[in-house]
Scaffold this motif. Structure first.
Motif, PDB file in Angstrom:
ATOM      1  N   ILE A 296     -11.311  -8.747   4.138  1.00  0.00           N
ATOM      2  CA  ILE A 296     -10.730  -7.400   4.033  1.00  0.00           C
ATOM      3  C   ILE A 296     -11.732  -6.330   3.591  1.00  0.00           C
ATOM      4  O   ILE A 296     -11.367  -5.175   3.393  1.00  0.00           O
ATOM      5  N   GLU A 357      -5.082  -2.157   1.389  1.00  0.00           N
ATOM      6  CA  GLU A 357      -4.555  -3.181   2.289  1.00  0.00           C
ATOM      7  C   GLU A 357      -3.037  -3.222   2.235  1.00  0.00           C
ATOM      8  O   GLU A 357      -2.348  -3.318   3.234  1.00  0.00           O
ATOM      9  N   LYS A 360      -1.157  -0.695   4.280  1.00  0.00           N
ATOM     10  CA  LYS A 360      -1.288  -0.746   5.743  1.00  0.00           C
ATOM     11  C   LYS A 360       0.011  -1.176   6.411  1.00  0.00           C
ATOM     12  O   LYS A 360       0.739  -1.985   5.870  1.00  0.00           O
TER      13      LYS A 360
END
Ligand code: ADE
Length: 360
Positions: A296, A357, A360
């Motif tokens: 990531i 993250e 998202k």
């Protein structure tokens, strides 16, 4: 360089010195002791600062005997404000040795003088050439700069190849017949003309011989020492997710970042992928197997002596019984809970990446 060029080099230098030299107090004497004191004071210190100290020192201690017999404390008081006090201690001790072993006089041999505390190659050459006409080149920082420019010496002056090159260059033009004058002239040229930042090349008697002048490379010489690049460590860490929480482990209290919390992981070996390193390190340090998933992001962070580049992977635990090896505690936390813990800088950056993250 032809013999004729060498002769011209010396002539131009010495003529310039005669016309332009500063009338400094230690230039009015050929007394060994007085010149020695001046050269010791002038190491690491500007001429303008030295003048008063020099005069006061010589009034109090006009010769080796008076210095040798003085209290060290009195010597240091006269040095106070000049800095680098080891110079004063060494000078005092050296005077005592000279008084004991040489009746307070200059040793006949330069190598005996060099055995005294604080007397290195430069001081010995400067003092013996100026006071006694011994044909030795005195090469200080000023002189190194001048020669590095004249000959565009490729090595920095800080390593032995650079020193050798300067030595050879100086010997090429050194004047054995008037070594004291030659040495003073070179030092003076470095101080007044061939200055570190703004050399006054238009007024320089040696510009016809100077490669840096011809090529406009004055600022490129002397070459700077290559600083060692800061080493970079490649690391891989895992964000091990379990029921909405992630695993943090605490570093042992001793050593770098002791007591801080972090994501588990470690060094990536040369022949290993970042993902493999992640699984291997977590197995080794936490005793659990993980399935390594998406990469990531990457975090870069600098410390004083190294920097790290950290690859971050989302991981799933396969077996969840932890056995810590390098760390002394672990927790499973969410973002809110993690805020209560001290987490070191690089890993705070990882949490920021994780938060993005999530969105998202
Ligand atoms: N720096 C070192 N020695 C010197 C001297 N004799 N004169 C001027 N500056 C100096």
């Amino acid at each position: 360089m032809t013999n004729q060029q060498r002769a011209q080099f010396r002539r131009r230098l010495l003529q310039w010195y005669k016309k332009n030299r500063r009338l400094l107090p230690w230039r009015k004497t050929s007394d060994f002791y007085s010149i020695w004191v001046s050269e010791v004071m002038l190491q690491q210190t500007q001429v303008v600062k030295v003048i008063d100290y020099y005069q006061r020192f010589l009034e109090q201690f006009p010769n080796v005997k008076t210095l040798a017999e003085a209290e060290l404390e009195k010597t240091l008081r006269l040095w106070q404000g000049l800095g680098y006090y080891a110079r004063a201690r060494n000078l005092h001790r050296a005077a005592q040795i000279l008084l004991d072993e040489y009746d307070g006089r200059a040793p006949n041999s330069v190598s005996d003088f060099k055995k005294l505390p604080g007397v290195g190659e430069y001081i010995a050459a400067a003092v013996y050439s100026l006071a006694k006409g011994t044909p030795l080149p005195a090469i200080d920082g000023n002189v190194k700069r001048v020669f590095a420019r004249i000959f565009e010496i490729a090595e920095p002056m800080t390593n032995s190849a650079g020193e050798r090159a300067v030595n050879q260059a100086v010997r090429l033009v050194f004047d054995d017949r008037c070594p004291g004058e030659f040495n003073q002239a070179m030092i003076e040229l470095g101080a007044l003309i061939c200055k570190p930042r703004n050399p006054r090349c238009d007024d320089c008697p040696l510009s016809p011989f100077c490669a840096s002048f011809a090529n406009s490379t004055q600022q490129d010489f002397p070459r700077k020492k290559n600083k060692n690049p800061i080493p970079e460590r490649r690391l891989a860490v895992g964000v091990i997710l379990n029921e909405g929480k992630f695993l943090l482990v605490r570093r042992n209290p001793f050593g770098l970042l002791g007591g801080f919390w972090e994501f588990p992981g470690g060094k990536i070996e040369a022949a290993e992928t970042a993902a493999d390193a992640c699984a291997r390190q977590i197995q080794a340090k936490c005793g659990i197997a993980v399935t390594v998933g998406e990469n990531i992001g990457v975090v870069k962070h600098s410390y004083s002596h190294f920097k790290i580049v950290v690859q971050i992977f989302l991981c799933q635990p396969v077996v969840a019984k932890l056995v810590l090896r390098d760390h002394d505690d672990f927790v499973w936390v969410n973002f809110v809970e993690s805020r209560e813990l001290p987490i070191h800088g690089a890993h705070l950056k990882i949490i920021e990446i994780l938060k993005k993250e999530e969105l998202k």
